[in-house]
Motif scaffolding. Sequence first.
Motif, mmCIF file in Angstrom:
data_model
loop_
_atom_site.group_PDB
_atom_site.id
_atom_site.type_symbol
_atom_site.label_atom_id
_atom_site.label_comp_id
_atom_site.label_asym_id
_atom_site.label_seq_id
_atom_site.Cartn_x
_atom_site.Cartn_y
_atom_site.Cartn_z
ATOM 1 N N ALA A 168 15.925 63.814 -0.107
ATOM 2 C CA ALA A 168 17.356 63.952 0.187
ATOM 3 C C ALA A 168 17.608 65.181 1.056
ATOM 4 N N ALA A 169 16.870 66.247 0.799
ATOM 5 C CA ALA A 169 17.071 67.489 1.542
ATOM 6 C C ALA A 169 16.668 67.358 3.008
ATOM 7 N N ILE A 170 15.692 66.514 3.300
ATOM 8 C CA ILE A 170 15.222 66.418 4.689
ATOM 9 C C ILE A 170 15.907 65.301 5.475
ATOM 10 N N LEU A 171 16.783 64.529 4.845
ATOM 11 C CA LEU A 171 17.471 63.466 5.586
ATOM 12 C C LEU A 171 18.261 63.993 6.791
ATOM 13 N N PRO A 172 18.999 65.111 6.658
ATOM 14 C CA PRO A 172 19.682 65.636 7.848
ATOM 15 C C PRO A 172 18.707 66.004 8.962
ATOM 16 N N LEU A 173 17.541 66.526 8.581
ATOM 17 C CA LEU A 173 16.524 66.878 9.574
ATOM 18 C C LEU A 173 15.983 65.627 10.261
ATOM 19 N N ALA A 174 15.753 64.577 9.472
ATOM 20 C CA ALA A 174 15.275 63.321 10.042
ATOM 21 C C ALA A 174 16.294 62.756 11.031
ATOM 22 N N ASP A 175 17.565 62.866 10.683
ATOM 23 C CA ASP A 175 18.620 62.381 11.574
ATOM 24 C C ASP A 175 18.662 63.211 12.859
ATOM 25 N N PHE A 176 18.452 64.504 12.730
ATOM 26 C CA PHE A 176 18.435 65.400 13.899
ATOM 27 C C PHE A 176 17.309 65.011 14.852
ATOM 28 N N PHE A 177 16.123 64.738 14.285
ATOM 29 C CA PHE A 177 14.993 64.326 15.121
ATOM 30 C C PHE A 177 15.244 62.966 15.756
ATOM 31 N N ALA A 178 15.901 62.076 15.009
ATOM 32 C CA ALA A 178 16.176 60.736 15.538
ATOM 33 C C ALA A 178 17.090 60.796 16.760
ATOM 34 N N ARG A 179 17.912 61.857 16.847
ATOM 35 C CA ARG A 179 18.798 62.032 17.992
ATOM 36 C C ARG A 179 18.177 62.908 19.070
ATOM 37 N N GLY A 180 16.849 63.058 19.001
ATOM 38 C CA GLY A 180 16.147 63.814 20.034
ATOM 39 C C GLY A 180 16.330 65.308 19.926
ATOM 40 N N GLY A 181 16.705 65.799 18.756
ATOM 41 C CA GLY A 181 16.896 67.233 18.580
ATOM 42 C C GLY A 181 18.175 67.759 19.197
ATOM 43 N N ARG A 182 19.156 66.871 19.393
ATOM 44 C CA ARG A 182 20.428 67.288 19.990
ATOM 45 C C ARG A 182 21.578 66.990 19.040
ATOM 46 N N ARG A 183 22.588 67.865 19.080
ATOM 47 C CA ARG A 183 23.784 67.611 18.295
ATOM 48 C C ARG A 183 24.583 66.492 18.936
ATOM 49 N N THR A 184 25.268 65.728 18.105
ATOM 50 C CA THR A 184 26.158 64.700 18.627
ATOM 51 C C THR A 184 27.440 65.359 19.122
ATOM 52 N N GLU A 185 27.722 65.222 20.408
ATOM 53 C CA GLU A 185 28.914 65.834 20.976
ATOM 54 C C GLU A 185 30.133 64.972 20.672
ATOM 55 N N PRO A 186 31.244 65.558 20.222
ATOM 56 C CA PRO A 186 32.453 64.777 19.935
ATOM 57 C C PRO A 186 33.040 64.189 21.214
ATOM 58 N N GLU A 187 33.694 63.063 21.081
ATOM 59 C CA GLU A 187 34.288 62.393 22.222
ATOM 60 C C GLU A 187 35.796 62.223 22.010
ATOM 61 N N GLY A 188 36.540 62.074 23.133
ATOM 62 C CA GLY A 188 37.963 61.775 23.061
ATOM 63 C C GLY A 188 38.754 62.860 22.370
ATOM 64 N N GLU A 189 39.649 62.437 21.487
ATOM 65 C CA GLU A 189 40.535 63.367 20.794
ATOM 66 C C GLU A 189 39.765 64.329 19.912
ATOM 67 N N ALA A 190 38.658 63.811 19.333
ATOM 68 C CA ALA A 190 37.862 64.671 18.443
ATOM 69 C C ALA A 190 37.309 65.869 19.188
ATOM 70 N N ALA A 191 37.029 65.680 20.509
ATOM 71 C CA ALA A 191 36.482 66.782 21.295
ATOM 72 C C ALA A 191 37.532 67.853 21.529
ATOM 73 N N GLU A 192 38.813 67.468 21.568
ATOM 74 C CA GLU A 192 39.885 68.422 21.817
ATOM 75 C C GLU A 192 40.276 69.204 20.574
ATOM 76 N N GLU A 193 40.074 68.599 19.400
ATOM 77 C CA GLU A 193 40.449 69.267 18.161
ATOM 78 C C GLU A 193 39.437 70.356 17.813
ATOM 79 N N GLN A 194 39.931 71.509 17.472
ATOM 80 C CA GLN A 194 39.075 72.621 17.106
ATOM 81 C C GLN A 194 39.372 73.038 15.673
ATOM 82 N N PRO A 195 38.365 73.419 14.921
ATOM 83 C CA PRO A 195 38.625 73.894 13.555
ATOM 84 C C PRO A 195 39.415 75.190 13.577
ATOM 85 N N ALA A 196 40.090 75.466 12.477
ATOM 86 C CA ALA A 196 40.950 76.652 12.398
ATOM 87 C C ALA A 196 40.174 77.932 12.629
#
Length: 227
Positions: free
Chosen positions: A188-216
């Motif tokens: 369970a602990a390594i699932l996020p790491l496996a997902d990261f590798f599956a995406r080629g070691g890159r973060r998923t960039e937000p698209e559309g409105e989600a890209a414009e919204e910024q956390p507080a």
Amino acid sequence: QAEMWFGAGRGARSAVVVLFGSGVGACVVTDPTGPGRAVEWGHLKVRVRGRRCRCGALGCLEAYAGAEALLERWREAGGRPPEGADEETALTAMLTAAYPAEAGTAPDATALAVLEETAEYLGAGFADLINLFQPERILVGGWAGLQLGTRFLETVEGYAREYALKYPAAHVDIGLGMLGPDAVTVGAAILPLADFFARGGRRTEPEGEAAEEQPAWATTVRERTAH
């Protein structure tokens, strides 16, 4: 996932990891770095018009091989699981009765008979996994699987090879997982790491409105930096 990366599955291109606890389950892995696929192996039919499973159907493997079913069958046959004990403690008592450690102590015939019958049911279930998926390895884990496996995995393997098709049975290794009871937690602990590798070691960039919204907190940091 953990067994494929760090344990007994390393180096294998395909495997089936089976877990025994109160019930029975399995995960089929065909890509060592990718996620496994859960299969309802415990509800495979091993006996027509057999015992009623807790899922409601008849003849499921889980009705014979899960710890809950094992203890129930032992009790029905006249065995005496410890009163008030949890399943893990009761299963340990059953195994100790069937396979006494002290030399000269006679085994509990009832417990031994139930376990020997269970080994054949499990062997038939393993044979189905071999025939269906033709894995390189079958790995046994789970708290009950680790207890049972050290006692009679060799017998289960014998039945599996007897019931399976000869060619795939000759090309599979059957054994215990290496990571013990912590395997699921590590996986369970390594699932996020496996997902990261599956995406080629890159973060998923937000698209559309989600890209414009910024956390507080990001807005606060920008404001403080500006001053």
